[in-house]
Design a protein around this motif. Sequence first.
Motif, mmCIF file in Angstrom:
data_model
loop_
_atom_site.group_PDB
_atom_site.id
_atom_site.type_symbol
_atom_site.label_atom_id
_atom_site.label_comp_id
_atom_site.label_asym_id
_atom_site.label_seq_id
_atom_site.Cartn_x
_atom_site.Cartn_y
_atom_site.Cartn_z
ATOM 1 N N ALA A 27 17.142 -8.953 -10.364
ATOM 2 C CA ALA A 27 15.747 -8.901 -10.809
ATOM 3 C C ALA A 27 14.892 -8.345 -9.686
ATOM 4 O O ALA A 27 14.984 -8.775 -8.543
ATOM 5 C CB ALA A 27 15.275 -10.295 -11.175
ATOM 6 N N VAL A 28 14.111 -7.345 -10.021
ATOM 7 C CA VAL A 28 13.202 -6.765 -9.036
ATOM 8 C C VAL A 28 11.913 -7.572 -9.091
ATOM 9 O O VAL A 28 11.080 -7.383 -9.937
ATOM 10 C CB VAL A 28 12.944 -5.281 -9.340
ATOM 11 N N PHE A 33 15.444 -8.564 5.361
ATOM 12 C CA PHE A 33 16.604 -8.218 4.525
ATOM 13 C C PHE A 33 17.564 -9.397 4.413
ATOM 14 O O PHE A 33 18.139 -9.648 3.349
ATOM 15 C CB PHE A 33 17.329 -6.990 5.097
ATOM 16 N N LYS A 34 17.704 -10.123 5.517
ATOM 17 C CA LYS A 34 18.632 -11.244 5.526
ATOM 18 C C LYS A 34 18.116 -12.390 4.641
ATOM 19 O O LYS A 34 18.852 -12.932 3.816
ATOM 20 C CB LYS A 34 18.817 -11.715 6.970
ATOM 21 N N ILE A 35 16.855 -12.741 4.813
ATOM 22 C CA ILE A 35 16.282 -13.852 4.038
ATOM 23 C C ILE A 35 16.362 -13.565 2.537
ATOM 24 O O ILE A 35 16.619 -14.446 1.732
ATOM 25 C CB ILE A 35 14.799 -14.089 4.407
ATOM 26 N N SER A 36 16.144 -12.292 2.183
ATOM 27 C CA SER A 36 16.101 -11.932 0.761
ATOM 28 C C SER A 36 17.492 -11.745 0.168
ATOM 29 O O SER A 36 17.635 -11.650 -1.047
ATOM 30 C CB SER A 36 15.314 -10.632 0.587
ATOM 31 N N GLY A 37 18.515 -11.682 1.027
ATOM 32 C CA GLY A 37 19.865 -11.414 0.532
ATOM 33 C C GLY A 37 20.128 -9.932 0.297
ATOM 34 O O GLY A 37 21.203 -9.550 -0.136
ATOM 35 N N PHE A 38 19.138 -9.078 0.595
ATOM 36 C CA PHE A 38 19.301 -7.642 0.387
ATOM 37 C C PHE A 38 20.343 -7.047 1.329
ATOM 38 O O PHE A 38 20.881 -5.981 1.058
ATOM 39 C CB PHE A 38 17.966 -6.905 0.587
ATOM 40 N N ASP A 39 20.593 -7.723 2.441
ATOM 41 C CA ASP A 39 21.612 -7.207 3.375
ATOM 42 C C ASP A 39 23.004 -7.255 2.749
ATOM 43 O O ASP A 39 23.907 -6.583 3.215
ATOM 44 C CB ASP A 39 21.574 -7.984 4.703
ATOM 45 N N LYS A 40 23.150 -8.054 1.665
ATOM 46 C CA LYS A 40 24.458 -8.132 1.008
ATOM 47 C C LYS A 40 24.618 -7.071 -0.076
ATOM 48 O O LYS A 40 25.731 -6.797 -0.517
ATOM 49 C CB LYS A 40 24.647 -9.513 0.367
ATOM 50 N N ILE A 41 23.514 -6.506 -0.542
ATOM 51 C CA ILE A 41 23.638 -5.560 -1.659
ATOM 52 C C ILE A 41 23.325 -4.121 -1.263
ATOM 53 O O ILE A 41 23.610 -3.204 -2.013
ATOM 54 C CB ILE A 41 22.753 -5.971 -2.856
ATOM 55 N N ALA A 63 7.101 -5.781 -1.556
ATOM 56 C CA ALA A 63 6.778 -4.530 -2.254
ATOM 57 C C ALA A 63 7.658 -3.402 -1.718
ATOM 58 O O ALA A 63 8.099 -2.535 -2.478
ATOM 59 C CB ALA A 63 5.300 -4.191 -2.072
ATOM 60 N N GLY A 64 7.943 -3.426 -0.416
ATOM 61 C CA GLY A 64 8.832 -2.443 0.188
ATOM 62 C C GLY A 64 10.272 -2.649 -0.248
ATOM 63 O O GLY A 64 10.977 -1.689 -0.578
ATOM 64 N N LEU A 65 10.717 -3.901 -0.263
ATOM 65 C CA LEU A 65 12.089 -4.193 -0.712
ATOM 66 C C LEU A 65 12.289 -3.746 -2.153
ATOM 67 O O LEU A 65 13.344 -3.240 -2.530
ATOM 68 C CB LEU A 65 12.371 -5.698 -0.608
ATOM 69 N N ARG A 66 11.245 -3.945 -2.953
ATOM 70 C CA ARG A 66 11.320 -3.595 -4.374
ATOM 71 C C ARG A 66 11.613 -2.091 -4.555
ATOM 72 O O ARG A 66 12.467 -1.723 -5.341
ATOM 73 C CB ARG A 66 9.980 -3.980 -5.022
ATOM 74 N N VAL A 67 10.908 -1.252 -3.794
ATOM 75 C CA VAL A 67 11.131 0.194 -3.965
ATOM 76 C C VAL A 67 12.468 0.637 -3.356
ATOM 77 O O VAL A 67 13.092 1.575 -3.841
ATOM 78 C CB VAL A 67 9.953 1.051 -3.424
ATOM 79 N N ILE A 77 0.825 -1.206 0.000
ATOM 80 C CA ILE A 77 0.000 0.000 0.000
ATOM 81 C C ILE A 77 0.865 1.264 0.000
ATOM 82 O O ILE A 77 0.560 2.225 -0.686
ATOM 83 C CB ILE A 77 -0.911 0.010 1.255
ATOM 84 N N SER A 78 1.936 1.258 0.798
ATOM 85 C CA SER A 78 2.712 2.489 1.002
ATOM 86 C C SER A 78 3.963 2.585 0.132
ATOM 87 O O SER A 78 4.619 3.621 0.120
ATOM 88 C CB SER A 78 3.107 2.609 2.477
ATOM 89 N N ALA A 79 4.299 1.509 -0.591
ATOM 90 C CA ALA A 79 5.561 1.480 -1.347
ATOM 91 C C ALA A 79 5.677 2.658 -2.309
ATOM 92 O O ALA A 79 6.749 3.265 -2.435
ATOM 93 C CB ALA A 79 5.700 0.154 -2.104
ATOM 94 N N ASP A 80 4.574 3.001 -2.975
ATOM 95 C CA ASP A 80 4.620 4.102 -3.946
ATOM 96 C C ASP A 80 4.948 5.446 -3.294
ATOM 97 O O ASP A 80 5.544 6.310 -3.924
ATOM 98 C CB ASP A 80 3.282 4.222 -4.688
#
Lengths: 107, 143
Positions: free
Chosen positions: B105-106, A89-97, A57-61, A24-27
């Motif tokens: 990939a997003v 963040f950890k599960i998605s691997g985003f903590d590494k990027i 949706a939040g990670l995407r933005v 809902i809030s990502a945009d």
Amino acid sequence: MDIVELKKDGESLTLALKGRLDAISADDFSRKVAEATAEGARHLLVEMSDLDYISSAGLRVILTAAKQLKKLGGELKLAALQENVATVFKISGFDKIIPILPTCDDA
Amino acid sequence: MHDENPRIELPATLENLPRFIAFAADQARRRGFSASRVGEIELVLEEALVNVIRYAYPESEGDLALEIRSSPESGLVLEIRDRGVSFNPLENPPPDLEADILERAVGGLGIYFIKELADRVSWRRQDQENILTLAFSDNNDKN
């Protein structure tokens, strides 16, 4: 979700996110980043101590903002994640990027 | 009794998302789930519902139903039903978690979260319905 501007100094901007960064809030976050970069912001620090929840949706933005800032020669950094948000963040691997700091003072 | 299971059915729109999430979170809390596990249940449910909201009814409007059941082995079972196009989210490929920031990939993460954080997930197509079943126990050891 609320977005609060904490500090603005030339190309550096610190924002605080409060509440839920979800489908809902990502945009709202995307719009804020677009505004900030249009006004010249290149180094964005996002303070997350009051962010209670994040979904894909939040990670995407967040990722889109990080890519955008990198292309402009800047960077996105996150600080002070709550434990459950840090887990996502950890599960998605985003903590590494995406750089994640313990507190804003570490920036 | 099947008839007595808590259930809500609303149009599959993004604006109804918070009502589905609050409903399921309340049911999980009533069953004694920890705050952190309730947060994970909310995340899995958002990912599953957003898929239905975005893809199930491309050319029309339709409903989304969420039913809550208790199960002896896992504690909480969420069943999500829609009458939209046939789509098995579990067949989606997993994201590349090692990719560089600019190539990454997003997307694809929602289904990955569902698989990582629910104890059991299954999908079936029955009587022109997509039925996604998500089971949760109150453990936080999966990570």
